[in-house]
Write an enzyme that holds these catalytic residues in place. Structure first.
Site, short mmCIF file in Angstrom:
data_model
loop_
_atom_site.label_atom_id
_atom_site.label_comp_id
_atom_site.label_asym_id
_atom_site.label_seq_id
_atom_site.Cartn_x
_atom_site.Cartn_y
_atom_site.Cartn_z
N PHE A 152 46.50 -75.76 -60.71
CA PHE A 152 46.43 -76.39 -59.38
C PHE A 152 47.21 -75.61 -58.34
O PHE A 152 47.05 -75.85 -57.14
CB PHE A 152 46.98 -77.81 -59.45
CG PHE A 152 46.39 -78.64 -60.57
CD1 PHE A 152 45.07 -79.07 -60.50
CD2 PHE A 152 47.13 -78.94 -61.69
CE1 PHE A 152 44.52 -79.81 -61.53
CE2 PHE A 152 46.59 -79.68 -62.73
CZ PHE A 152 45.28 -80.12 -62.65
N THR A 182 49.11 -76.96 -67.55
CA THR A 182 49.74 -78.17 -67.03
C THR A 182 48.66 -79.04 -66.39
O THR A 182 47.73 -78.54 -65.76
CB THR A 182 50.83 -77.83 -66.01
OG1 THR A 182 50.28 -77.06 -64.94
CG2 THR A 182 51.94 -77.03 -66.67
N ASP A 209 56.80 -71.05 -57.83
CA ASP A 209 58.17 -71.36 -58.23
C ASP A 209 58.35 -72.81 -58.68
O ASP A 209 59.39 -73.15 -59.24
CB ASP A 209 59.12 -71.08 -57.06
CG ASP A 209 59.13 -69.61 -56.68
OD1 ASP A 209 59.24 -68.77 -57.59
OD2 ASP A 209 59.04 -69.30 -55.47
N ARG A 304 49.17 -74.45 -46.31
CA ARG A 304 49.42 -73.65 -47.51
C ARG A 304 48.38 -72.55 -47.68
O ARG A 304 48.66 -71.50 -48.26
CB ARG A 304 49.45 -74.58 -48.74
CG ARG A 304 49.85 -73.89 -50.03
CD ARG A 304 50.05 -74.89 -51.15
NE ARG A 304 51.30 -75.61 -51.01
CZ ARG A 304 52.46 -75.17 -51.52
NH1 ARG A 304 52.50 -74.04 -52.17
NH2 ARG A 304 53.55 -75.87 -51.37
N GLY A 476 62.14 -75.29 -53.10
CA GLY A 476 60.83 -75.49 -52.47
C GLY A 476 60.25 -76.87 -52.67
O GLY A 476 59.15 -77.15 -52.19
#
Length: 510
Positions: A152, A182, A209, A304, A476
């Site tokens: 994702f 995940t 990260d 993003r 973040g």
């Protein structure tokens, strides 16, 4: 027709050396040459494997009599030892796999293979072992990786990047790989928490990260947290929108180059930071931000798709608006002079790379270390300096140097010096100076700017005030806009790096 061989039936053994002592890798000198045919040889050079093959030197050329005459070209190629992934002798064939540079940002697995003529197999085995010694040095070979793919993250291309750029490198290096995708936010916390500490050497995150942040916090929940955080190296194979961990430790945002860096990576102790807020305790490995940096990052999530440009956009908008983020800040100060900080960095950078990880492995019962300074709800320690910052523009604490590819905010940061690097900038500075500070981050001059207050701290507490809402970023990730406290645990975590004790960033300049 039959042919005779040595008395032990080994077709590689030269009868003329029968009865001599078996060569050992240490017996193979630098510059040793292994003949691999009538017109080819492999030589251990100073920093590369030199392949001499006369067959390289002939090719057909349309400009040379329609290709009917041989065209003499270069007969050697040089393969850096760092790029050598594996070598082996199977039956009568020697095969060497390496990472071939195909562009500035990409390497691909390639190999050379020769059928050996009659020779001493013991010498060949020793030569191969010496080659691998030169290729890996003190780095562990054939690392056992638990590999987490976040499908994702970023632009959703992590699985494709893993299949195309990463897996071939790891496989060619004979790493043991256990892959898991995940499935939701927080899944990596659960995977790390339930992982068998002794079954792996590395947890590799094909992500940005965010997944490494979850992994560190999952390991922190284990009963043997201290042992797990010491034994298991956490690495980032960059597949997300924010890949600061890879830039700091691998020196690249390229998945294939990062995979090569991990294969050759050295175990490196890493400071981890306990963040307490209310009754919650989490670990931070990268940074903590309140003010313009946090808002530039978290308030631009809808952008993003712009990649790292979204951060620059958000930063500029708030700089030009002279946005203030008032807070009371208390710190446990370690170094507050830029010259002293620079000299400390220089002293560490001049040390040779470590030959091993000197930390003792904690006991199976060792959990997280106790908090030396309590939590944010406890009384403030007497030796901390409390300073009101009514005109604060930026509060930024870093445990690594790069926060994005062109943002070396914390140029004096070291992986395990027991300190966070803390930057504070007033929010009411002239707009021209504000823009200059942003440009200075990319040019490498940020550290030397007079308006940048740069210090080394081992703990701090920050209490936002006069604001009902705002942004706080930990690695973040957004946390509630409430007071929090941070405390460094020196060398609690483990990563892999190219040097074993430094980040891949230019140090501080004055």
């Amino acid at each position: 027709m039959t042919s005779e061989s040595g008395s032990d039936g080994d077709p590689f053994k030269d009868p003329s050396v029968a009865g001599t002592q078996t060569p050992q890798p240490g017996d193979i000198p630098a510059g040793a040459t292994l003949p691999v045919g009538r017109s080819a040889s492999l030589t251990l050079g100073t920093d590369s494997l030199i392949v001499l093959d006369e067959d390289f030197g002939y090719s057909k050329s349309a400009t040379n009599c329609c290709g009917l005459l041989p065209n003499k070209n270069k007969t050697t190629r040089s393969i850096p030892f760092f790029n050598i992934l594996w070598a082996e002798l199977s039956e009568s064939d020697i095969t060497i796999r390496y990472a071939r540079t195909v562009s500035k940002e990409t390497v691909r697995v390639a190999y050379i293979n020769y059928t050996m003529e009659k020779t001493d197999r013991a010498f060949v085995d020793a030569w191969i072992e010496r080659l691998l010694d030169r290729a890996y040095g003190v780095s562990q070979r054939q690392k056992r990786l638990k590999l987490l793919v976040n499908p994702f993250g970023g632009q959703g291309s992590a699985q494709k990047l893993y299949n195309r750029e990463i897996e071939p490198i790891l496989a060619a290096a004979r790493c043991e790989i256990d892959v898991e995708r995940t499935k939701y936010s927080g899944h990596a916390v659960e995977i790390a928490r339930d992982l068998d500490t002794d079954a792996y050497d590395v947890i590799a995150c094909c992500s940005g990260d965010g997944v490494p942040h979850e992994v560190f916090n999952g390991l922190a929940q284990k009963k043997d947290a201290a042992r797990a955080l010491t034994k298991l190296a956490v690495v980032n194979l960059p597949c997300g929108s924010g890949n600061a961990m890879s830039w700091n430790l691998n020196g690249t945002g390229s998945p294939s180059l990062a995979a090569l860096a991990v294969v050759k990576g050295l175990r490196t102790p890493l400071d981890l930071i306990s963040i307490t807020q209310g009754d919650r305790r989490t670990l931070s490995f990268l940074s903590q931000a309140v003010g313009i940096v946090a808002e530039s990052d978290l308030a631009t999530e809808h952008l993003r798709w712009l990649g790292s440009v979204r951060f620059t956009y958000g930063f500029l908008v708030r700089l030009l608006g002279k946005t203030l983020y008032p807070a009371d800040i208390a710190v446990k100060l370690e170094l507050d002079d830029k010259t002293t900080i620079r000299d400390a960095y220089k002293a560490e950078s001049e040390k040779p790379p470590p030959t091993h990880d000197s930390r003792a492995i904690p006991a199976h019962t060792a959990g997280l270390p106790q908090l030396k300074y309590g939590t944010v709800t406890d009384s403030l320690p007497a030796d901390w300096q409390l300073v009101p910052h009514d005109n604060l523009g930026n509060f930024y604490a870093g445990n690594m140097a790069y926060m994005s590819p062109d943002a070396n905010f914390f140029s004096a940061a070291l992986p395990s010096d027991g300190c966070m690097d803390l930057v504070r900038i007033a929010g009411d500075i002239p707009r021209k100076a504000a823009v200059q500070s942003l440009l200075a981050v990319e040019s490498g001059a940020f550290y030397s700017m007079p308006l940048v207050h740069y210090s080394k701290v081992s703990a701090y507490r920050i209490v936002p005030k006069n604001q009902a809402h705002g942004y706080i970023s930990i690695d973040g990730e957004r946390i509630p806009f409430e007071p929090f406290q941070a405390e460094v645990h020196r060398g609690l975590g483990t990563v892999l790096s190219r040097t074993g004790h430094l980040y891949e960033a230019e140090g501080p300049r004055l």
